[in-house]
Write an enzyme that holds these catalytic residues in place. Structure first.
Site, short mmCIF file in Angstrom:
data_model
loop_
_atom_site.label_atom_id
_atom_site.label_comp_id
_atom_site.label_asym_id
_atom_site.label_seq_id
_atom_site.Cartn_x
_atom_site.Cartn_y
_atom_site.Cartn_z
CG HIS A 14 -2.03 0.98 1.13
ND1 HIS A 14 -1.69 2.33 1.69
CD2 HIS A 14 -3.17 1.01 0.76
CE1 HIS A 14 -2.81 3.00 1.68
NE2 HIS A 14 -3.85 2.35 0.97
CD GLU A 86 -5.20 1.10 -3.20
OE1 GLU A 86 -6.60 1.29 -2.82
OE2 GLU A 86 -4.32 1.52 -2.27
O1 LIG Z 1 -6.29 3.42 0.19
C1 LIG Z 1 -7.14 3.03 -0.17
C2 LIG Z 1 -7.71 1.64 -0.04
O2 LIG Z 1 -6.58 0.85 0.07
C3 LIG Z 1 -8.09 3.86 -1.00
O3 LIG Z 1 -8.54 4.90 0.19
P1 LIG Z 1 -9.96 5.55 -0.23
O4 LIG Z 1 -11.11 4.90 -0.69
O5 LIG Z 1 -10.37 6.43 1.08
O6 LIG Z 1 -9.41 6.67 -1.13
#
Ligand SMILES: O=C(CO)COP(=O)(O)O
Length: 172
Positions: A14, A86
């Protein structure tokens, strides 16, 4: 320990782990192998920061992270992984990547999986999008060819919002 706790999925790489805990691709790689060896499913997070996006290097950067995370894996091991795209600039910011942005990178990720591990592995790996996913953008994101699901952060803490995300197909 996670296995003993009954975990089945483990989020690795992450952006917060990468930024604050030095979780670079080699660590992500070792963790993913450990997760697989213990019969769980790694969810491997990748994604660029704002500077990389503005330099238009996001596809190359993200695909390099995928290749680094999966270095030395067999096609069978890759098939058991989940990849989550992400973009760091969209996490918890309310700034969602457009569906086309998500598709561009998720499609490129699938492309390298096919190239490196074959069509069958590329097809079976679930590629998720994460970053400010909400009830009002999930339908468009999920309509993209290479977005197989979502990694939801903040919205998962709001029961009605999360239920609407999970049941997005009711709105299609
Ligand atoms: O990092 C996230 C999930 O791992 C995404 O977070 P958000 O949906 O709050 O932007």
């Amino acid at each position: 320990m996670l296995k003993k706790l009954g975990c089945t999925y483990v989020v690795i790489g992450h952006s917060e782990r990468r930024e604050y805990h030095g979780e670079a691709d080699d660590v992500v790689n070792a963790k993913a192998l450990a997760v697989l060896a213990n019969g769980m499913t790694p969810i491997i997070c990748v994604g660029e920061g704002l500077d990389v996006r503005q330099a238009n290097e996001h596809v190359r950067y993200t695909v390099d992270q995928v290749r680094g995370a999966l270095k030395g894996f067999t096609a069978e091991q890759v098939s058991q992984c989940v990849i989550a795209y992400e973009p760091v600039w969209a996490i918890g910011t309310g700034e969602v990547a457009s569906a086309a942005d998500a598709q561009e990178v998720c499609g490129a990720i699938r492309g390298v999986l096919v190239e490196d591990y074959g069509q069958a592995s590329g097809d079976v790996v679930r590629v998720l999008y994460g970053g400010s996913v909400k009830a009002d953008n999930i339908v468009e994101l999920m309509s993209q060819d290479d977005v197989d699901g979502a990694l939801v952060g903040g919205a998962s803490l709001k029961p009605d919002e999360f239920a609407a995300i999970v049941r997005f197909y009711d709105f299609v």
